[in-house]
Design a protein around this motif. Structure first.
Motif, PDB file in Angstrom:
ATOM      1  N   LEU A   1       0.876  -8.954   1.878  1.00  0.00           N
ATOM      2  CA  LEU A   1       0.268  -8.601   3.158  1.00  0.00           C
ATOM      3  C   LEU A   1       1.237  -8.962   4.273  1.00  0.00           C
ATOM      4  O   LEU A   1       2.148  -9.770   4.094  1.00  0.00           O
ATOM      5  N   GLY A   2       1.015  -8.360   5.439  1.00  0.00           N
ATOM      6  CA  GLY A   2       1.844  -8.675   6.591  1.00  0.00           C
ATOM      7  C   GLY A   2       2.909  -7.649   6.890  1.00  0.00           C
ATOM      8  O   GLY A   2       3.784  -7.861   7.723  1.00  0.00           O
ATOM      9  N   LEU A   3       2.822  -6.491   6.220  1.00  0.00           N
ATOM     10  CA  LEU A   3       3.804  -5.423   6.423  1.00  0.00           C
ATOM     11  C   LEU A   3       3.267  -4.276   7.276  1.00  0.00           C
ATOM     12  O   LEU A   3       3.935  -3.281   7.474  1.00  0.00           O
TER      13      LEU A   3
ATOM     14  N   VAL B   1      -8.630 -14.143   5.831  1.00  0.00           N
ATOM     15  CA  VAL B   1      -8.472 -12.753   5.377  1.00  0.00           C
ATOM     16  C   VAL B   1      -8.106 -12.734   3.900  1.00  0.00           C
ATOM     17  O   VAL B   1      -8.617 -11.922   3.124  1.00  0.00           O
ATOM     18  N   PHE B   2      -7.224 -13.646   3.488  1.00  0.00           N
ATOM     19  CA  PHE B   2      -6.894 -13.750   2.065  1.00  0.00           C
ATOM     20  C   PHE B   2      -8.146 -14.069   1.249  1.00  0.00           C
ATOM     21  O   PHE B   2      -8.363 -13.509   0.174  1.00  0.00           O
ATOM     22  N   ASP B   3      -8.975 -14.964   1.780  1.00  0.00           N
ATOM     23  CA  ASP B   3     -10.227 -15.303   1.083  1.00  0.00           C
ATOM     24  C   ASP B   3     -11.116 -14.082   0.924  1.00  0.00           C
ATOM     25  O   ASP B   3     -11.723 -13.862  -0.124  1.00  0.00           O
ATOM     26  N   ARG B   4     -11.163 -13.269   1.982  1.00  0.00           N
ATOM     27  CA  ARG B   4     -11.997 -12.063   1.942  1.00  0.00           C
ATOM     28  C   ARG B   4     -11.476 -11.085   0.882  1.00  0.00           C
ATOM     29  O   ARG B   4     -12.255 -10.503   0.120  1.00  0.00           O
TER      30      ARG B   4
ATOM     31  N   GLU C   1      -6.860  -2.694   6.448  1.00  0.00           N
ATOM     32  CA  GLU C   1      -7.845  -3.242   5.525  1.00  0.00           C
ATOM     33  C   GLU C   1      -8.335  -2.194   4.536  1.00  0.00           C
ATOM     34  O   GLU C   1      -8.473  -2.481   3.336  1.00  0.00           O
ATOM     35  N   GLU C   2      -8.597  -0.981   5.010  1.00  0.00           N
ATOM     36  CA  GLU C   2      -9.098   0.043   4.095  1.00  0.00           C
ATOM     37  C   GLU C   2      -8.046   0.412   3.049  1.00  0.00           C
ATOM     38  O   GLU C   2      -8.375   0.790   1.923  1.00  0.00           O
TER      39      GLU C   2
ATOM     40  N   VAL D   1       0.848  -1.200   0.000  1.00  0.00           N
ATOM     41  CA  VAL D   1       0.000   0.000   0.000  1.00  0.00           C
ATOM     42  C   VAL D   1       0.884   1.251   0.000  1.00  0.00           C
ATOM     43  O   VAL D   1       2.032   1.208   0.459  1.00  0.00           O
ATOM     44  N   PRO D   2       0.387   2.376  -0.517  1.00  0.00           N
ATOM     45  CA  PRO D   2       1.218   3.579  -0.666  1.00  0.00           C
ATOM     46  C   PRO D   2       1.883   4.049   0.627  1.00  0.00           C
ATOM     47  O   PRO D   2       3.027   4.500   0.601  1.00  0.00           O
ATOM     48  N   ARG D   3       1.201   3.960   1.743  1.00  0.00           N
ATOM     49  CA  ARG D   3       1.766   4.449   3.008  1.00  0.00           C
ATOM     50  C   ARG D   3       3.084   3.770   3.358  1.00  0.00           C
ATOM     51  O   ARG D   3       3.938   4.353   4.045  1.00  0.00           O
ATOM     52  N   LEU D   4       3.283   2.542   2.906  1.00  0.00           N
ATOM     53  CA  LEU D   4       4.474   1.779   3.271  1.00  0.00           C
ATOM     54  C   LEU D   4       5.577   1.839   2.223  1.00  0.00           C
ATOM     55  O   LEU D   4       6.617   1.211   2.374  1.00  0.00           O
ATOM     56  N   TYR D   5       5.362   2.613   1.150  1.00  0.00           N
ATOM     57  CA  TYR D   5       6.364   2.653   0.081  1.00  0.00           C
ATOM     58  C   TYR D   5       7.731   3.129   0.568  1.00  0.00           C
ATOM     59  O   TYR D   5       8.747   2.629   0.120  1.00  0.00           O
ATOM     60  N   HIS D   6       7.761   4.105   1.456  1.00  0.00           N
ATOM     61  CA  HIS D   6       9.055   4.639   1.895  1.00  0.00           C
ATOM     62  C   HIS D   6       9.910   3.588   2.578  1.00  0.00           C
ATOM     63  O   HIS D   6      11.136   3.679   2.594  1.00  0.00           O
TER      64      HIS D   6
END
Length: 196
Positions: free
Chosen positions: A110-112, A157-160, A116-117, A72-77
Motif C-alpha cells: 500500500l502507499g502507491l 487501514v491495515f487492520d480494516r 480502497e475499491e 493493484v492492476p492500474r499501477l502495474y505499468h
C-alpha cells in the motif's frame, strides 16, 4: 545453521529457459536432506506463465508457494513493468491445482496511490485464485531512483484490510506498515494450518 524455516527467492531469471525453476527445485531437494529438514517457502517470479516451470517447483514439494502481485492492476505499468496480474493469478491458481494440499501465498504493498475499491477487488481476485495467505505492507522508497511514496497508510487501514481479507476466507492475513512478503513466514504457515 540450524534453521527451522527457510524462504527461497531470486531475481527474475528470464535468461534461463525454465526461468530458474530447476534452481528452486534442486535447492528444495537439498534442504530436504537435512536432519531436521527446515520448513520451506519459495517466493518465485511468474516464470512468464510457463506451466512446466511451475510444475518443476511444485513437484519439489515446498511447504509454501509464494508469488507476489505487488499492487493493484492500474499501477502495474509503473510498479511492475512487464508483469500481468492475470498471469500472476493464473500461476497461483495453477500451483493449487497441481498440489491441492500446497499452501499458496501472495502479497502486495500500500502507499502507491491505490484506491480502497481497488484493494478490495484485488483481495477478491486473490481469494478467487485459492490463495491461502496474504501479506499487505507499506511501500517504502528504496532510493531516489524508485517511485516516491504517495501515502503512508494508517495502521487502522491495515487492520480494516486484514479484517476484509479474513472475511473473504483467506486462512491467514498479515497486514501492517512493517509487513513484508516473508514476514514471520513460519508463523503465517502455522496459523494457516490451524496451528496458531
Amino acid at each position: 545453521m540450524n534453521l527451522a524455516f527457510v524462504v527461497l527467492t531470486s531475481v527474475d531469471r528470464d535468461d534461463l529457459p525454465d526461468g530458474g525453476a530447476e534452481h528452486f527445485a534442486s535447492t528444495i531437494r537439498a534442504l530436504r536432506t537435512l536432519d531436521p529438514a527446515p520448513g520451506i517457502e519459495v517466493l518465485t517470479p511468474d516464470f512468464q506463465g510457463r506451466f512446466d516451470s511451475l510444475r518443476v517447483v511444485v513437484d519439489a514439494k515446498p511447504d509454501v508457494f509464494n508469488h507476489n502481485v505487488e499492487t493493484v492492476p492500474r499501477l502495474y505499468h509503473e510498479v511492475r513493468r512487464g508483469a500481468v496480474l492475470e498471469r500472476s493469478l493464473g500461476l497461483l491458481s495453477a500451483a493449487k491445482i497441481l498440489d491441492p494440499g500446497l499452501t499458496t501465498k501472495s502479497g502486495f504493498m500500500l502507499g502507491l496511490g491505490e484506491r480502497e475499491e481497488e484493494v478490495q477487488s484485488l483481495l477478491e481476485r486473490l481469494a478467487g485464485a485459492s490463495v491461502d495467505i496474504v501479506t499487505i505492507g507499506q511501500y517504502l522508497r528504496p532510493s531516489k531512483e524508485n517511485l516516491p511514496v504517495v501515502e503512508y497508510v494508517a495502521p487502522a487501514v491495515f487492520d480494516r484490510y486484514r479484517e476484509l481479507g479474513e472475511s473473504f476466507g483467506f486462512r491467514h492475513v498479515f497486514a501492517g506498515p512493517f509487513v513484508r512478503s516473508s514476514y514471520r513466514a513460519e508463523e503465517a504457515l502455522a496459523a494457516a494450518s490451524g496451528g496458531a
